[in-house]
Scaffold this motif. Sequence first.
Motif, PDB file in Angstrom:
ATOM      1  N   GLU A  35       0.822  -1.216   0.000  1.00 54.51           N
ATOM      2  CA  GLU A  35       0.000   0.000   0.000  1.00 54.51           C
ATOM      3  C   GLU A  35       0.855   1.265   0.000  1.00 54.51           C
ATOM      4  O   GLU A  35       0.647   2.175  -0.801  1.00 54.51           O
ATOM      5  CB  GLU A  35      -0.912  -0.006   1.232  1.00 54.51           C
ATOM      6  CG  GLU A  35      -1.925   1.119   1.258  1.00 54.51           C
ATOM      7  CD  GLU A  35      -3.239   0.744   0.590  1.00 54.51           C
ATOM      8  OE1 GLU A  35      -3.701   1.549  -0.236  1.00 54.51           O
ATOM      9  OE2 GLU A  35      -3.784  -0.328   0.890  1.00 54.51           O
ATOM     10  N   ARG A  36       1.830   1.330   0.899  1.00 50.79           N
ATOM     11  CA  ARG A  36       2.603   2.567   1.038  1.00 50.79           C
ATOM     12  C   ARG A  36       3.523   2.805  -0.155  1.00 50.79           C
ATOM     13  O   ARG A  36       3.912   3.938  -0.429  1.00 50.79           O
ATOM     14  CB  ARG A  36       3.416   2.564   2.338  1.00 50.79           C
ATOM     15  CG  ARG A  36       4.042   3.927   2.608  1.00 50.79           C
ATOM     16  CD  ARG A  36       4.508   4.142   4.012  1.00 50.79           C
ATOM     17  NE  ARG A  36       4.853   5.551   4.207  1.00 50.79           N
ATOM     18  CZ  ARG A  36       5.303   6.059   5.343  1.00 50.79           C
ATOM     19  NH1 ARG A  36       5.455   5.294   6.403  1.00 50.79           N
ATOM     20  NH2 ARG A  36       5.597   7.344   5.437  1.00 50.79           N
ATOM     21  N   HIS A  37       3.862   1.757  -0.874  1.00 49.32           N
ATOM     22  CA  HIS A  37       4.722   1.928  -2.044  1.00 49.32           C
ATOM     23  C   HIS A  37       4.110   2.895  -3.055  1.00 49.32           C
ATOM     24  O   HIS A  37       4.830   3.581  -3.786  1.00 49.32           O
ATOM     25  CB  HIS A  37       4.967   0.579  -2.729  1.00 49.32           C
ATOM     26  CG  HIS A  37       5.741  -0.389  -1.893  1.00 49.32           C
ATOM     27  ND1 HIS A  37       5.635  -1.757  -2.030  1.00 49.32           N
ATOM     28  CD2 HIS A  37       6.639  -0.188  -0.895  1.00 49.32           C
ATOM     29  CE1 HIS A  37       6.435  -2.350  -1.167  1.00 49.32           C
ATOM     30  NE2 HIS A  37       7.051  -1.426  -0.464  1.00 49.32           N
ATOM     31  N   LEU A  38       2.784   2.952  -3.085  1.00 47.64           N
ATOM     32  CA  LEU A  38       2.102   3.804  -4.061  1.00 47.64           C
ATOM     33  C   LEU A  38       2.371   5.289  -3.831  1.00 47.64           C
ATOM     34  O   LEU A  38       2.132   6.106  -4.715  1.00 47.64           O
ATOM     35  CB  LEU A  38       0.595   3.538  -4.027  1.00 47.64           C
ATOM     36  CG  LEU A  38       0.159   2.142  -4.507  1.00 47.64           C
ATOM     37  CD1 LEU A  38      -1.327   1.947  -4.284  1.00 47.64           C
ATOM     38  CD2 LEU A  38       0.512   1.946  -5.974  1.00 47.64           C
ATOM     39  N   GLU A  39       2.873   5.635  -2.640  1.00 45.20           N
ATOM     40  CA  GLU A  39       3.231   7.026  -2.366  1.00 45.20           C
ATOM     41  C   GLU A  39       4.505   7.434  -3.103  1.00 45.20           C
ATOM     42  O   GLU A  39       4.797   8.620  -3.233  1.00 45.20           O
ATOM     43  CB  GLU A  39       3.444   7.233  -0.859  1.00 45.20           C
ATOM     44  CG  GLU A  39       2.218   6.953  -0.004  1.00 45.20           C
ATOM     45  CD  GLU A  39       2.523   7.074   1.484  1.00 45.20           C
ATOM     46  OE1 GLU A  39       3.562   7.680   1.827  1.00 45.20           O
ATOM     47  OE2 GLU A  39       1.732   6.561   2.295  1.00 45.20           O
ATOM     48  N   SER A  40       5.251   6.448  -3.595  1.00 47.21           N
ATOM     49  CA  SER A  40       6.583   6.718  -4.138  1.00 47.21           C
ATOM     50  C   SER A  40       6.644   6.778  -5.659  1.00 47.21           C
ATOM     51  O   SER A  40       7.677   7.133  -6.220  1.00 47.21           O
ATOM     52  CB  SER A  40       7.569   5.648  -3.640  1.00 47.21           C
ATOM     53  OG  SER A  40       7.622   5.640  -2.228  1.00 47.21           O
ATOM     54  N   PHE A  41       5.554   6.404  -6.341  1.00 44.06           N
ATOM     55  CA  PHE A  41       5.575   6.443  -7.805  1.00 44.06           C
ATOM     56  C   PHE A  41       4.162   6.625  -8.345  1.00 44.06           C
ATOM     57  O   PHE A  41       3.175   6.433  -7.633  1.00 44.06           O
ATOM     58  CB  PHE A  41       6.216   5.175  -8.387  1.00 44.06           C
ATOM     59  CG  PHE A  41       5.532   3.891  -7.992  1.00 44.06           C
ATOM     60  CD1 PHE A  41       4.442   3.401  -8.695  1.00 44.06           C
ATOM     61  CD2 PHE A  41       6.000   3.155  -6.909  1.00 44.06           C
ATOM     62  CE1 PHE A  41       3.813   2.218  -8.334  1.00 44.06           C
ATOM     63  CE2 PHE A  41       5.380   1.959  -6.533  1.00 44.06           C
ATOM     64  CZ  PHE A  41       4.285   1.495  -7.250  1.00 44.06           C
ATOM     65  N   ILE A  50      -2.428  -4.933  -4.780  1.00 42.26           N
ATOM     66  CA  ILE A  50      -1.908  -4.481  -3.494  1.00 42.26           C
ATOM     67  C   ILE A  50      -1.826  -5.646  -2.513  1.00 42.26           C
ATOM     68  O   ILE A  50      -2.815  -6.342  -2.262  1.00 42.26           O
ATOM     69  CB  ILE A  50      -2.791  -3.374  -2.888  1.00 42.26           C
ATOM     70  CG1 ILE A  50      -2.960  -2.222  -3.881  1.00 42.26           C
ATOM     71  CG2 ILE A  50      -2.196  -2.879  -1.577  1.00 42.26           C
ATOM     72  CD1 ILE A  50      -1.686  -1.514  -4.224  1.00 42.26           C
ATOM     73  N   ILE A  51      -0.660  -5.842  -1.959  1.00 46.10           N
ATOM     74  CA  ILE A  51      -0.467  -6.865  -0.930  1.00 46.10           C
ATOM     75  C   ILE A  51      -1.077  -6.372   0.379  1.00 46.10           C
ATOM     76  O   ILE A  51      -0.885  -5.221   0.770  1.00 46.10           O
ATOM     77  CB  ILE A  51       1.036  -7.152  -0.736  1.00 46.10           C
ATOM     78  CG1 ILE A  51       1.648  -7.677  -2.035  1.00 46.10           C
ATOM     79  CG2 ILE A  51       1.266  -8.137   0.407  1.00 46.10           C
ATOM     80  CD1 ILE A  51       3.160  -7.696  -2.036  1.00 46.10           C
ATOM     81  N   GLY A  52      -1.812  -7.237   1.044  1.00 43.73           N
ATOM     82  CA  GLY A  52      -2.350  -6.882   2.351  1.00 43.73           C
ATOM     83  C   GLY A  52      -3.768  -6.360   2.341  1.00 43.73           C
ATOM     84  O   GLY A  52      -4.263  -5.882   3.366  1.00 43.73           O
ATOM     85  N   ARG A  53      -4.445  -6.449   1.213  1.00 50.38           N
ATOM     86  CA  ARG A  53      -5.835  -5.988   1.140  1.00 50.38           C
ATOM     87  C   ARG A  53      -6.836  -7.144   1.196  1.00 50.38           C
ATOM     88  O   ARG A  53      -7.994  -6.975   0.859  1.00 50.38           O
ATOM     89  CB  ARG A  53      -6.058  -5.181  -0.137  1.00 50.38           C
ATOM     90  CG  ARG A  53      -5.552  -3.754  -0.064  1.00 50.38           C
ATOM     91  CD  ARG A  53      -6.023  -2.961  -1.265  1.00 50.38           C
ATOM     92  NE  ARG A  53      -5.614  -1.565  -1.207  1.00 50.38           N
ATOM     93  CZ  ARG A  53      -5.786  -0.705  -2.212  1.00 50.38           C
ATOM     94  NH1 ARG A  53      -6.356  -1.113  -3.345  1.00 50.38           N
ATOM     95  NH2 ARG A  53      -5.395   0.549  -2.091  1.00 50.38           N
ATOM     96  N   GLY A  54      -6.375  -8.296   1.607  1.00 50.10           N
ATOM     97  CA  GLY A  54      -7.283  -9.421   1.780  1.00 50.10           C
ATOM     98  C   GLY A  54      -7.087 -10.566   0.812  1.00 50.10           C
ATOM     99  O   GLY A  54      -7.388 -11.717   1.129  1.00 50.10           O
ATOM    100  N   VAL A  76       7.245  -4.700  -6.787  1.00 50.79           N
ATOM    101  CA  VAL A  76       7.975  -3.626  -6.115  1.00 50.79           C
ATOM    102  C   VAL A  76       8.121  -3.975  -4.636  1.00 50.79           C
ATOM    103  O   VAL A  76       7.136  -4.288  -3.960  1.00 50.79           O
ATOM    104  CB  VAL A  76       7.240  -2.278  -6.281  1.00 50.79           C
ATOM    105  CG1 VAL A  76       7.955  -1.183  -5.501  1.00 50.79           C
ATOM    106  CG2 VAL A  76       7.154  -1.906  -7.762  1.00 50.79           C
ATOM    107  N   VAL A  77       9.360  -3.931  -4.143  1.00 50.73           N
ATOM    108  CA  VAL A  77       9.631  -4.285  -2.748  1.00 50.73           C
ATOM    109  C   VAL A  77      10.381  -3.146  -2.060  1.00 50.73           C
ATOM    110  O   VAL A  77      11.079  -2.362  -2.705  1.00 50.73           O
ATOM    111  CB  VAL A  77      10.453  -5.590  -2.649  1.00 50.73           C
ATOM    112  CG1 VAL A  77       9.704  -6.746  -3.293  1.00 50.73           C
ATOM    113  CG2 VAL A  77      11.831  -5.435  -3.287  1.00 50.73           C
ATOM    114  N   SER A  78      10.236  -3.073  -0.757  1.00 51.68           N
ATOM    115  CA  SER A  78      10.944  -2.057   0.019  1.00 51.68           C
ATOM    116  C   SER A  78      12.424  -2.408   0.133  1.00 51.68           C
ATOM    117  O   SER A  78      12.818  -3.571   0.030  1.00 51.68           O
ATOM    118  CB  SER A  78      10.343  -1.956   1.424  1.00 51.68           C
ATOM    119  OG  SER A  78       8.997  -1.569   1.370  1.00 51.68           O
TER     120      SER A  78
END
Length: 208
Positions: A35-41, A50-54, A76-78
């Motif tokens: 989810e938070r990756h979307l803030e970066s691109f 999105i990973i973690g949305r169920g 995309v990974v941190s």
Amino acid sequence: MHKLKVVSLGPGHPDYILPIAKKEIAAAEVILCGERHLESFDATGKEVMIIGRGTPLSELMQRVKECYPVRKTAIVVSGDCGFYSLLTYTKKRIPSEDIEAIPGISSLQYLFAKIGMTWQDAEMMSLHGRNQDLPGRAATGKKIGILTDGEHNTAYIAKTLRENGYGEKFLYVGEDLSYSDERITRLTVEEGLSFKEKGMAVVVIADE
């Protein structure tokens, strides 16, 4: 046929994303990320999972498996994909020859730089969703870089150090690294026992 790109995003802020990573993300038609990756691109016009949305990760990976041969696809990974990332999981499901890994700056690499310490002589470990031998690592006398989670947090690390005779160590806790609300805190082990993180954190244990 396209290769599946596993793209390292670095600690998060766009300033710390390598140009090649930005290029691969921009070129991708399909992206699997957190989810938070979307803030970066900019994900406009892309199919984004999105990973973690169920949806179970296995189902998301099956979709990736269907897409990557015919559409440009990126996971995309941190941090850096070579350090406790989805790359390991991906290689168990997709042939290695079909994967191209794009490196990045890991959160621990970033934290070591911010506190002005070298890390070529450090032990690296992850307590994120796993148990590892922290007392055994501390016994080496080396600095230790640790990925944490909600259970294995700063207080847990401090408690483990104190109970095993390493109460003289110092903890450097990095939160929201590279973002505007970044916080890096230096603690004694005693102070670490009651420390509350804002969210996910990484920790460096050192003698100074």
